[in-house]
Enzyme design. Sequence first.
Site, mmCIF file in Angstrom:
data_model
loop_
_atom_site.group_PDB
_atom_site.id
_atom_site.type_symbol
_atom_site.label_atom_id
_atom_site.label_comp_id
_atom_site.label_asym_id
_atom_site.label_seq_id
_atom_site.Cartn_x
_atom_site.Cartn_y
_atom_site.Cartn_z
ATOM 1 N N THR A 178 -20.725 -3.607 28.645
ATOM 2 C CA THR A 178 -21.489 -4.228 27.828
ATOM 3 C C THR A 178 -23.072 -4.290 28.015
ATOM 4 O O THR A 178 -24.011 -4.429 26.964
ATOM 5 C CB THR A 178 -20.919 -5.578 27.219
ATOM 6 O OG1 THR A 178 -20.720 -6.494 28.406
ATOM 7 C CG2 THR A 178 -19.557 -5.630 26.708
ATOM 8 N N ASP A 223 -15.489 -5.873 17.224
ATOM 9 C CA ASP A 223 -13.871 -6.064 17.096
ATOM 10 C C ASP A 223 -13.653 -7.380 16.811
ATOM 11 O O ASP A 223 -12.479 -7.918 17.097
ATOM 12 C CB ASP A 223 -13.184 -5.330 18.025
ATOM 13 C CG ASP A 223 -13.646 -6.106 19.554
ATOM 14 O OD1 ASP A 223 -14.603 -6.797 19.774
ATOM 15 O OD2 ASP A 223 -13.051 -5.521 20.352
ATOM 16 N N GLY A 252 -13.258 -13.710 28.592
ATOM 17 C CA GLY A 252 -14.014 -14.047 29.894
ATOM 18 C C GLY A 252 -13.999 -15.786 29.610
ATOM 19 O O GLY A 252 -14.080 -16.267 28.739
ATOM 20 N N ASN A 256 -7.546 -6.391 20.144
ATOM 21 C CA ASN A 256 -7.387 -5.427 21.102
ATOM 22 C C ASN A 256 -6.130 -4.547 20.982
ATOM 23 O O ASN A 256 -5.933 -3.596 21.618
ATOM 24 C CB ASN A 256 -7.045 -6.106 22.666
ATOM 25 C CG ASN A 256 -8.605 -6.773 22.833
ATOM 26 O OD1 ASN A 256 -9.446 -5.952 23.084
ATOM 27 N ND2 ASN A 256 -8.442 -8.087 23.333
ATOM 28 N N HIS A 264 3.092 5.834 -23.265
ATOM 29 C CA HIS A 264 4.256 6.527 -22.698
ATOM 30 C C HIS A 264 3.964 7.994 -22.181
ATOM 31 O O HIS A 264 3.232 8.648 -22.919
ATOM 32 C CB HIS A 264 5.185 6.625 -23.616
ATOM 33 C CG HIS A 264 5.718 5.772 -24.650
ATOM 34 N ND1 HIS A 264 6.145 4.443 -24.535
ATOM 35 C CD2 HIS A 264 5.186 5.553 -25.832
ATOM 36 C CE1 HIS A 264 6.083 3.550 -25.380
ATOM 37 N NE2 HIS A 264 5.442 4.256 -26.463
ATOM 38 N N TYR A 303 -0.675 12.418 -19.561
ATOM 39 C CA TYR A 303 -1.797 12.811 -18.878
ATOM 40 C C TYR A 303 -3.193 12.859 -19.649
ATOM 41 O O TYR A 303 -3.209 13.961 -20.428
ATOM 42 C CB TYR A 303 -1.713 13.913 -17.781
ATOM 43 C CG TYR A 303 -2.879 14.190 -17.042
ATOM 44 C CD1 TYR A 303 -3.264 13.314 -16.094
ATOM 45 C CD2 TYR A 303 -3.407 15.309 -17.218
ATOM 46 C CE1 TYR A 303 -4.400 13.752 -15.296
ATOM 47 C CE2 TYR A 303 -4.603 15.431 -16.371
ATOM 48 C CZ TYR A 303 -4.951 14.902 -15.717
ATOM 49 O OH TYR A 303 -6.277 15.107 -14.809
ATOM 50 N N ASN A 318 -6.487 20.367 -18.604
ATOM 51 C CA ASN A 318 -8.150 20.374 -18.377
ATOM 52 C C ASN A 318 -8.378 21.098 -17.321
ATOM 53 O O ASN A 318 -9.619 21.440 -17.182
ATOM 54 C CB ASN A 318 -8.162 18.870 -18.043
ATOM 55 C CG ASN A 318 -7.567 18.359 -16.790
ATOM 56 O OD1 ASN A 318 -6.716 18.721 -16.519
ATOM 57 N ND2 ASN A 318 -8.436 17.572 -15.851
ATOM 58 N N SER A 356 4.031 13.148 -30.443
ATOM 59 C CA SER A 356 4.702 13.213 -29.006
ATOM 60 C C SER A 356 4.791 14.676 -28.662
ATOM 61 O O SER A 356 4.796 15.477 -29.439
ATOM 62 C CB SER A 356 5.998 12.782 -29.172
ATOM 63 O OG SER A 356 6.046 11.194 -29.438
ATOM 64 N N ARG A 391 3.475 25.084 -33.157
ATOM 65 C CA ARG A 391 4.858 25.136 -32.600
ATOM 66 C C ARG A 391 5.779 26.340 -33.403
ATOM 67 O O ARG A 391 5.364 26.458 -34.215
ATOM 68 C CB ARG A 391 5.598 23.761 -32.428
ATOM 69 C CG ARG A 391 5.853 23.144 -33.861
ATOM 70 C CD ARG A 391 6.518 21.845 -33.864
ATOM 71 N NE ARG A 391 7.016 21.418 -35.140
ATOM 72 C CZ ARG A 391 6.538 20.033 -35.649
ATOM 73 N NH1 ARG A 391 5.879 19.454 -34.943
ATOM 74 N NH2 ARG A 391 6.897 19.677 -36.844
#
Length: 446
Positions: A76, A98, A135, A217, A352, A355, A375, A394, A429
Amino acid sequence: MTAIILAAGLGKRMKSEIPKVVHSILGLPMINWVLRAVKKAGIENIIVVTGYKAEIVEALLPEDVKTVRQVKQLGTGHAVMVAQDAVMDDEVIVLTGDAPLISPETLINLYKIRREKDYDVVVASTFQEDPTGYGRIVRENGKLRIIEEKDASEEIKRIKEINSGIYVFKSDFLKDALKKINNNNNQKEYYLTDTVALAEKATAHVIEDPTEVLGVNNRVQLAEIQKIAQKKINERLMLNGITIVDPDTTYISPDVEIGQDTVIEPMTFILGKTKIGNNCLIGPMTRIIDSSIDDSVSIIRSEVEQAIIKSGARVGPFSRLRPGTTLLENTKIGNFVEVKKSTIGRNSKAQHLTYLGDATIGEDVNIGAGTITCNYDGVRKHQTIIENNSFIGSNCSLVAPVKIGEGSVVGAGSVITDDVPPYSLALGRGRQVIKEGRYKNKEKGE
């Protein structure tokens, strides 16, 4: 005032490939706990001594923090020698990286004590029932010494007053004392503690709360100190009007801000610099990182990272808000919905199995179950825009870049590849075909 934070050690007992001070407590690396206390104590000139895998430690430090490298870890005292050329002030406070629970108030008190009587050095000490590993403070004939445990006799090991590893020095004294210490000890290291015995005027100030100076430690001690920090933070919040249903299973970083009458349910992690408003319900089983959450928001069994959530929004259960997400007022994000780098407008909902990535969604929009914004083309990300008052049925795929105009409806099961004008119906579709009676006489096995 200059602060020197010692963070060069290997930390062998951690049995880790990363430096000890990088290990986290409540989501914040130990070195950053110490930096936080030093800055709150008003100390601006900060030097961090790095060594083992220095680049990992240095990557965690703010730009205004200076670093010096201790290439060989020779103790130290040697670490402070390496840093002393960067000291520009009349006083130096030395801390270890620490011991993360030191408070700003304790640091302020220590340098006030040094100034009041012009001490060469003030050592922060405390009493431990089990002082093993520390110490010992030795007071003899008005003089002060610190004996490291590795060099202590059995008689000295029975002393329960321990050295915390925190010192406030007069700079001139420290520079002179460092020239006089040597490595004639069992470890062949230069101990900073040896400078204390050279002081004409030295004192050890006992810190009332011994947990402030506990060091780490090994990983058992890491967990113990996290438990202490957790208790302190949760108690402070509860005394300020926040309900934490089960403090033992609630983990909150020190810089988190939470408003009154918010309820935190069990098994919840609120980390980083998160801000939560009043009257919110958070959890159970929720993790929030570096996010801003306004009043009257509920987040249930969900993950939120680097997101902005405005008042009245409802998130969860089992939602994931990734970085760059903004939910405006009264939005609803439901179960198994993931949102990334997107803005969801007021009163809009995706409840529901959805993404939403790289999307801008207007007000009063309904996103049907199973909707996906496609995307990514394999090279670049593209944006989806859905304007106000639109309805997405949906199981739709919106292939970006694409824009759904205001007031439009996208039929369920559609794949949309072209922009949809306002107030339109979009269908993408295959036509349903029915062959009535086709299998009425089908025999088994045909």
